[in-house]
Design a protein around this motif. Structure first.
Motif, mmCIF file in Angstrom:
data_model
loop_
_atom_site.group_PDB
_atom_site.id
_atom_site.type_symbol
_atom_site.label_atom_id
_atom_site.label_comp_id
_atom_site.label_asym_id
_atom_site.label_seq_id
_atom_site.Cartn_x
_atom_site.Cartn_y
_atom_site.Cartn_z
ATOM 1 N N THR A 120 -14.641 -17.451 -33.036
ATOM 2 C CA THR A 120 -14.408 -16.746 -34.183
ATOM 3 C C THR A 120 -14.400 -17.687 -35.490
ATOM 4 N N PHE A 121 -15.002 -17.189 -36.468
ATOM 5 C CA PHE A 121 -15.227 -18.024 -37.788
ATOM 6 C C PHE A 121 -14.786 -17.268 -38.829
ATOM 7 N N ASP A 122 -13.928 -17.850 -39.555
ATOM 8 C CA ASP A 122 -13.224 -16.889 -40.732
ATOM 9 C C ASP A 122 -12.863 -15.806 -40.588
ATOM 10 N N GLY A 123 -12.080 -15.886 -39.329
ATOM 11 C CA GLY A 123 -11.632 -14.379 -38.862
ATOM 12 C C GLY A 123 -12.346 -13.365 -38.282
ATOM 13 N N VAL A 124 -13.605 -13.656 -38.132
ATOM 14 C CA VAL A 124 -14.618 -12.978 -37.712
ATOM 15 C C VAL A 124 -15.268 -13.169 -36.356
ATOM 16 N N TYR A 125 -15.061 -12.433 -35.123
ATOM 17 C CA TYR A 125 -15.591 -12.463 -34.007
ATOM 18 C C TYR A 125 -17.131 -12.541 -33.845
ATOM 19 N N GLY A 126 -17.973 -13.301 -33.093
ATOM 20 C CA GLY A 126 -19.193 -13.429 -32.875
ATOM 21 C C GLY A 126 -19.603 -14.144 -31.820
ATOM 22 N N TYR A 127 -21.045 -14.444 -31.831
ATOM 23 C CA TYR A 127 -21.648 -15.218 -30.814
ATOM 24 C C TYR A 127 -22.615 -15.930 -31.503
ATOM 25 N N ILE A 128 -22.571 -17.384 -30.785
ATOM 26 C CA ILE A 128 -23.751 -18.434 -31.288
ATOM 27 C C ILE A 128 -24.350 -18.798 -29.994
ATOM 28 N N PRO A 129 -25.687 -19.075 -30.001
ATOM 29 C CA PRO A 129 -26.589 -19.226 -28.734
ATOM 30 C C PRO A 129 -25.807 -20.985 -28.555
ATOM 31 N N THR A 130 -25.644 -21.256 -27.139
ATOM 32 C CA THR A 130 -25.235 -22.437 -26.862
ATOM 33 C C THR A 130 -26.143 -23.619 -27.280
ATOM 34 N N ARG A 131 -27.363 -23.435 -27.007
ATOM 35 C CA ARG A 131 -28.395 -24.493 -27.469
ATOM 36 C C ARG A 131 -28.363 -24.943 -28.794
ATOM 37 N N LEU A 132 -27.812 -24.311 -29.723
ATOM 38 C CA LEU A 132 -27.659 -24.588 -31.166
ATOM 39 C C LEU A 132 -26.553 -25.395 -31.460
ATOM 40 N N VAL A 133 -25.641 -25.694 -30.613
ATOM 41 C CA VAL A 133 -24.457 -26.587 -31.036
ATOM 42 C C VAL A 133 -24.246 -27.801 -30.142
ATOM 43 N N ASN A 134 -23.353 -28.616 -30.352
ATOM 44 C CA ASN A 134 -23.011 -29.737 -29.411
ATOM 45 C C ASN A 134 -21.796 -29.227 -29.104
ATOM 46 N N LEU A 135 -21.569 -29.202 -27.704
ATOM 47 C CA LEU A 135 -20.321 -28.829 -26.965
ATOM 48 C C LEU A 135 -19.474 -30.141 -26.976
ATOM 49 N N VAL A 136 -18.234 -30.114 -27.386
ATOM 50 C CA VAL A 136 -17.473 -31.239 -27.030
ATOM 51 C C VAL A 136 -15.952 -30.692 -26.474
ATOM 52 N N SER A 137 -15.006 -31.518 -26.190
ATOM 53 C CA SER A 137 -13.762 -31.203 -25.445
ATOM 54 C C SER A 137 -12.891 -31.060 -26.892
ATOM 55 N N GLU A 138 -12.019 -30.084 -26.589
ATOM 56 C CA GLU A 138 -10.997 -30.000 -27.807
ATOM 57 C C GLU A 138 -10.217 -30.964 -28.264
ATOM 58 N N SER A 139 -10.150 -31.850 -27.316
ATOM 59 C CA SER A 139 -9.439 -32.999 -27.608
ATOM 60 C C SER A 139 -9.773 -34.087 -28.694
ATOM 61 N N VAL A 140 -11.139 -33.833 -28.669
ATOM 62 C CA VAL A 140 -11.783 -34.861 -29.840
ATOM 63 C C VAL A 140 -12.135 -34.412 -31.097
ATOM 64 N N VAL A 141 -11.752 -33.209 -31.460
ATOM 65 C CA VAL A 141 -11.714 -32.526 -32.653
ATOM 66 C C VAL A 141 -10.740 -33.038 -33.847
ATOM 67 N N PRO A 142 -11.350 -33.455 -34.779
ATOM 68 C CA PRO A 142 -10.512 -33.996 -35.676
ATOM 69 C C PRO A 142 -9.220 -33.254 -36.099
ATOM 70 N N ASP A 143 -8.266 -34.006 -36.653
ATOM 71 C CA ASP A 143 -6.817 -33.263 -36.566
ATOM 72 C C ASP A 143 -6.909 -32.380 -37.607
ATOM 73 N N SER A 144 -7.560 -32.355 -38.600
ATOM 74 C CA SER A 144 -7.634 -31.367 -39.688
ATOM 75 C C SER A 144 -8.294 -30.162 -39.113
ATOM 76 N N GLU A 145 -8.993 -30.200 -38.041
ATOM 77 C CA GLU A 145 -9.712 -28.893 -37.620
ATOM 78 C C GLU A 145 -8.632 -28.204 -36.542
ATOM 79 N N GLU A 146 -7.746 -29.069 -36.007
ATOM 80 C CA GLU A 146 -6.789 -28.600 -35.003
ATOM 81 C C GLU A 146 -5.626 -27.954 -35.662
#
Length: 470
Positions: free
Chosen positions: A160-186
């Motif tokens: 979900t991005f800006d309140g809109v639900y959708g889909y992204i190809p996995t190959r286009l992003v870097n998958l990370v654990s949520e525990s390493v997401v910057p505090d401002s994003e959490e």
């Protein structure tokens, strides 16, 4: 004069003479060598072994992180590799159990598991309306964002991005654990109010993609259950929605088109439509049952009796009695509980859904008891519509399964109160009114209490998992 046998022998001899002639023998041998090589490569790919060199690898029923777990694989175990597909391996464990494991999890040692995921956006990335790169691009996401991943399904991320639900190809992003997401994003932003008009506008503009929710689903030459199948669709196959039609009994069928332009009709109850996921939240706001607002929907009511048993008992009474037991059990855990009907009154399906959406509940539980002309049918079933609600369905069904009645499991269900609901929602069929064995439980107070405790424990487990996914 040659007979048929003589003609055949001469034909075979002539073919061999041609194959072993100077002109045709070299290409023939090349073909033979390539064919044998291809068979050997196929054999190696489908029977090679893979060593699992990390913890928290779950074998699942299909290539999706929200698919049912089969077993957790021990670190160091060797499995047989059968297939590779869109970032997933199909493997066989101990020579008998087959399932899917994520290749990207095995390769990325920084990931804790296949659930605690976030997508780090590294380039301008399109957010699609469905799991098809030819589908409509809802918007583009700029680099630097981190998005919570609701599920990874066969090479696609549900986000979900800006309140809109959708889909992204996995190959286009870097998958990370949520525990390493910057505090401002959490930081969790306050949820925007439910806006029915805006959701309807977005749904009208989006391309409607039909997803098959069962395997070997017949595609029919006309809108009728008695029509001839012209093909069969596999689970999760995606087709373009063209139109809808009804048979003489009011059963709805969708006219769909595949990638080759072939058109056919499909039973509407066996498919989902992508546009209904627009506006649907993947996870509730609450992190525990004590923080949650739960809406209980006792099926039927008033002039709508629901199923009628062989002793003239009404489904509407059984659902309401069960709802009262569930309400008490949930409130004992600190949950805020709302009812779609507080007594024996008729409430339109649309009004039930609107109440759920406007109140932005954390879970919507619709209670029903089944019925059939076949009086041998028995058991309990948990239905969900939106893929993101499969976790809720599985969590609750796991607790219902040990109850006395046979458990059929979790199934896709194209029901109005699920399809149109923007909140996590499931529908429970808790026994058959038409079955004499089931009936002894359906109007039993102890059974209602057991159901209430099972659903409550299922919700406790669900919110525990939700909190871990944050």
């Amino acid at each position: 004069m040659l007979n048929e046998g003589g003609i055949y022998i001469q034909s075979v001899r002539r073919i061999f003479e041609l194959l072993f002639s100077r002109k045709f023998f070299p290409p023939f041998m090349t073909f033979v060598i390539l064919s044998v090589s291809a068979l050997c490569i196929t054999f190696l790919l489908t029977d090679s072994t893979l060593s699992i060199e990390r913890e928290n690898v779950i074998l699942r029923t299909r290539p999706a992180t929200n698919a049912q777990a089969i077993i957790q694989l021990d670190q160091g175990i060797e499995v047989n590799l059968k297939q590779e597909q869109n970032g997933w391996y199909k493997v066989r464990v101990n020579g008998k159990t087959e399932g899917w494991i994520p290749k990207w999890l095995l390769e990325n040692t920084t990931l804790e598991n296949d659930q605690d995921l976030a997508a780090q956006i590294l380039i301008n990335t399109p957010l699609y309306s469905s799991t098809d790169e030819s589908s409509k691009v809802i918007q583009n996401i700029e680099p630097g964002s981190y998005l919570h991943v609701q599920a990874e399904d066969n090479g696609w991320l549900s986000v979900t991005f800006d309140g809109v639900y959708g889909y992204i190809p996995t190959r286009l992003v870097n998958l990370v654990s949520e525990s390493v997401v910057p505090d401002s994003e959490e930081e969790i932003e306050e949820e925007a109010p439910y806006d029915k008009n805006e959701i309807e506008r977005q749904r009208a503009e989006a391309e409607a993609v039909v997803s098959i929710r069962s395997n070997e689903e017949p595609l029919l030459d006309s809108p009728s259950f008695y029509a001839e199948p012209i093909a069969y669709a596999i689970y999760d196959e995606q087709l373009t929605l063209i139109d809808s039609a009804e048979d003489d009994l009011g059963n709805e069928f969708y006219l769909v088109e595949d990638s080759t332009g072939i058109r056919a009709y499909v039973d509407s109850t066996r498919v989902s439509i992508s546009t209904y996921s627009i506006g649907h939240i993947g996870l509730p706001s609450a992190n525990s049952l004590s923080e949650a607002t739960i809406m209980i929907d006792p099926g039927h009511g008033g002039e709508d009796s629901g199923a009628i048993s062989i002793n003239d008992s009404f489904e509407k009474d059984a659902t309401f009695n069960t709802a009262m037991a569930l309400k008490a059990a949930l409130e004992a855990q600190g949950a805020t509980v709302m009812l779609t009907r507080p007594d024996d009154r008729f409430i339109e399906l649309e009004d039930r859904v609107t109440a759920s959406n406007l109140n932005q509940v954390d879970a919507f539980i619709s209670l029903h008891f089944d019925g059939s002309e076949d009086t041998t049918w028995s058991g309990t079933t948990t239905y969900y519509y939106h893929e993101s609600d499969e976790l809720l369905a599985q969590s609750v069904n796991d607790q219902i399964a040990p109850l006395p009645l046979e458990n059929i499991g979790i199934l896709f269900g194209n029901y109005h109160v699920l399809r149109e609901n923007t909140r996590p929602s499931i529908l429970l069929e808790l026994g058959y009114m038409s079955n004499q064995y089931d009936l002894q439980y359906i109007f039993n107070d102890n059974y209602h209490q057991n159901i209430a405790q099972a659903i409550t424990q299922g919700l406790i487990n669900y919110f525990d998992q939700v909190s871990q996914l944050r």
